[in-house]
Design a protein around this motif. Structure first.
Motif, PDB file in Angstrom:
ATOM      1  N   VAL A 120       0.806  -1.404  -0.055  1.00 30.87           N
ATOM      2  CA  VAL A 120      -0.203   0.023   0.126  1.00 30.87           C
ATOM      3  C   VAL A 120       0.562   1.552  -0.065  1.00 30.87           C
ATOM      4  O   VAL A 120       1.989   1.054   0.347  1.00 30.87           O
ATOM      5  N   GLY A 121       0.566   2.639  -0.724  1.00 26.83           N
ATOM      6  CA  GLY A 121       0.845   3.288  -0.646  1.00 26.83           C
ATOM      7  C   GLY A 121       0.424   4.699  -0.383  1.00 26.83           C
ATOM      8  O   GLY A 121      -0.547   4.773  -0.916  1.00 26.83           O
ATOM      9  N   VAL A 122       1.187   5.477   0.000  1.00 23.71           N
ATOM     10  CA  VAL A 122       0.385   6.519   0.864  1.00 23.71           C
ATOM     11  C   VAL A 122       1.403   8.481   0.428  1.00 23.71           C
ATOM     12  O   VAL A 122       2.572   7.957   0.719  1.00 23.71           O
ATOM     13  N   ASN A 123       0.504   9.071  -0.310  1.00 20.61           N
ATOM     14  CA  ASN A 123       1.216  10.171   0.320  1.00 20.61           C
ATOM     15  C   ASN A 123       1.424  11.240   1.128  1.00 20.61           C
ATOM     16  O   ASN A 123      -0.232  11.156   2.129  1.00 20.61           O
ATOM     17  N   SER A 133      -1.748  -2.872  -4.381  1.00 20.65           N
ATOM     18  CA  SER A 133      -1.623  -4.085  -5.028  1.00 20.65           C
ATOM     19  C   SER A 133      -3.011  -4.840  -4.142  1.00 20.65           C
ATOM     20  O   SER A 133      -3.497  -5.789  -4.740  1.00 20.65           O
ATOM     21  N   PHE A 134      -3.287  -4.661  -2.848  1.00 22.40           N
ATOM     22  CA  PHE A 134      -4.319  -5.237  -2.226  1.00 22.40           C
ATOM     23  C   PHE A 134      -5.597  -5.492  -2.291  1.00 22.40           C
ATOM     24  O   PHE A 134      -5.842  -5.710  -2.728  1.00 22.40           O
ATOM     25  N   GLN A 135      -6.050  -3.554  -2.916  1.00 26.32           N
ATOM     26  CA  GLN A 135      -7.260  -3.274  -4.055  1.00 26.32           C
ATOM     27  C   GLN A 135      -7.381  -3.969  -5.319  1.00 26.32           C
ATOM     28  O   GLN A 135      -8.171  -4.117  -5.238  1.00 26.32           O
ATOM     29  N   ARG A 136      -6.090  -4.050  -5.725  1.00 25.24           N
ATOM     30  CA  ARG A 136      -6.538  -4.879  -6.931  1.00 25.24           C
ATOM     31  C   ARG A 136      -6.738  -6.131  -7.109  1.00 25.24           C
ATOM     32  O   ARG A 136      -6.845  -7.293  -7.999  1.00 25.24           O
ATOM     33  N   LEU A 190       7.099   9.761   0.808  1.00 26.61           N
ATOM     34  CA  LEU A 190       5.722   9.167   0.809  1.00 26.61           C
ATOM     35  C   LEU A 190       5.583   7.739   0.692  1.00 26.61           C
ATOM     36  O   LEU A 190       7.186   7.516   1.801  1.00 26.61           O
ATOM     37  N   VAL A 191       4.957   7.736   1.764  1.00 27.78           N
ATOM     38  CA  VAL A 191       4.613   5.867   2.699  1.00 27.78           C
ATOM     39  C   VAL A 191       4.268   4.312   2.088  1.00 27.78           C
ATOM     40  O   VAL A 191       3.266   4.481   1.182  1.00 27.78           O
ATOM     41  N   PHE A 192       5.073   3.239   2.393  1.00 25.06           N
ATOM     42  CA  PHE A 192       5.249   2.270   2.078  1.00 25.06           C
ATOM     43  C   PHE A 192       4.727   1.326   2.958  1.00 25.06           C
ATOM     44  O   PHE A 192       5.362   1.014   3.897  1.00 25.06           O
ATOM     45  N   VAL A 193       3.515   0.124   3.078  1.00 23.86           N
ATOM     46  CA  VAL A 193       3.579  -0.886   4.088  1.00 23.86           C
ATOM     47  C   VAL A 193       3.695  -2.200   2.563  1.00 23.86           C
ATOM     48  O   VAL A 193       2.801  -2.215   1.891  1.00 23.86           O
ATOM     49  N   VAL A 194       4.630  -2.981   3.193  1.00 22.69           N
ATOM     50  CA  VAL A 194       5.299  -3.980   1.480  1.00 22.69           C
ATOM     51  C   VAL A 194       4.807  -5.534   2.656  1.00 22.69           C
ATOM     52  O   VAL A 194       5.706  -5.521   3.836  1.00 22.69           O
ATOM     53  N   ASP A 195       4.104  -5.875   2.198  1.00 23.71           N
ATOM     54  CA  ASP A 195       4.388  -7.730   2.377  1.00 23.71           C
ATOM     55  C   ASP A 195       5.183  -8.044   1.641  1.00 23.71           C
ATOM     56  O   ASP A 195       5.261  -8.159   0.315  1.00 23.71           O
TER      57      ASP A 195
END
Length: 343
Positions: A120-123, A133-136, A190-195
């Motif tokens: 997930v990427g957040v501004n 990508s979770f939403q997709r 930018l902020v990303f949470v990545v699995d």
């Protein structure tokens, strides 16, 4: 925006079968912005330099944001699909990574690895999600080697496969010129949470195996294997499979797609016949018989020596390279990745 790159690959085998060039597409659908540094349209793509930071830090989009020194103000839920709370407007002074879920997997992401992730990427300026990508509903797979934005590459390199990480990146390490379609302005942190779901190996990694007596000797020089034959060479009249390093990864089956790097020498002359010491991908079923048989059951992360008779490699030799007709060959292969056939 498609997260993809065209990987131009060298031929894997000079005989009839070879590993073809592939297009590695990270995700289906059309994400607005993604960590590959790509873009949704030609105009935006021309304005960006994928994978490269700006020559000097981009200015913050508003003078009211005081950059944070750490990630402490970012809250992330522990749900399977993470929710990220950012005290917008927010920025960070330097790109940083924080492990949210540790993994017991000893494998780490290499700087040149192919990785599969959910993210997930957040501004930071707006606090809103610009890509997920979770939403997709589709994991993203891409190469770390080139084309990935600097903050994403630096944030993942060295992290364990199976972990969840939080990455906060400066505007210079993200989309330095902005990405208008994603609502990202020049300078936005930018902020990303990545699995991190999976990653290929950069080189063979695992338990060393002592070769049988009388076989060629393999040594590594400047990161590449060198071969020393016994006096007079060897009679490659039958297939010999000698693991040199036993990797901990997935096992190769007849239907597998594999990523490897390799070198090959004449079994009598010891001359280097083919240089393939760069990652390249193809289906095992499309390769020469010596590989289809010799690599079956080997595992990702392994280094394998194959001695292959001429009938299963170069039946007519390769005279221009010093390989005589009827002369077998010796391969040294690093198995970097193994993927099951698509269902």
């Amino acid at each position: 925006m498609r997260l993809s790159e065209v990987m131009t690959r060298a031929r894997l085998v000079l005989a009839a079968a070879a590993l073809p060039a592939l297009v590695l597409t990270a995700c289906s659908g059309e994400p607005t912005a993604d960590p590959s540094g790509g873009s949704t349209d030609t105009a935006t793509a021309a304005a960006e330099t994928p994978g490269e930071a700006a020559s000097s830090p981009a200015p913050l989009p508003t003078g009211s944001i005081t950059p944070s020194e750490n990630l402490d103000a970012i809250a992330v839920s522990d749900a399977d699909v993470p929710e990220i709370t950012v005290p917008a407007p927010w920025a960070i002074s330097s790109t940083q990574t924080k492990v949210l879920r540790d993994s017991s997997n000893p494998q780490v992401v290499g700087a040149e690895a192919k990785v599969t992730v959910n993210y997930v990427g957040v501004n930071g300026r707006t606090g809103t999600v610009f890509d997920s990508s979770f939403q997709r509903g589709k994991e993203a797979t891409f190469s770390m080697g080139k084309g990935v934005i600097t903050g994403f590459k630096n944030g993942l390199t060295g992290q364990k496969v199976g972990s969840r990480v939080l990455i906060g990146m400066t505007g210079a390490d993200g989309y330095a010129q902005g990405n208008p379609q994603a609502g990202i302005e020049a300078g936005d942190s930018l902020v990303f949470v990545v699995d991190i779901i999976a990653a290929s190996y950069d080189e063979a990694t695992g338990e060393a195996v002592t070769p049988a007596a009388g076989l060629p000797t393999v040594t590594m020089t400047d990161g590449k294997p060198e071969l020393t034959l016994p006096q007079g060479g060897i009679n490659a009249d039958q297939l010999v499979v000698q693991p040199l390093i036993k990797g901990p990864g997935a096992e190769i089956t007849a239907d597998s797609s594999i990523t490897v790097k390799y070198r090959v020498w004449g079994a009598k002359s010891g001359k280097l016949i083919q240089e393939g010491w760069q990652p390249q991908t193809g289906k095992l079923s499309a390769l020469i018989n010596g590989w289809k048989t010799g690599l079956l059951g080997q595992t990702a992360g392994s280094r394998v020596m194959l001695i292959v008779p001429a009938a299963d490699s170069y039946p007519n030799g390769e005279p221009s390279k010093g390989l005589e007709a009827g002369e077998g060959v010796v391969y040294v292969i690093d198995v970097l990745d193994v993927n099951a056939a698509a269902s």
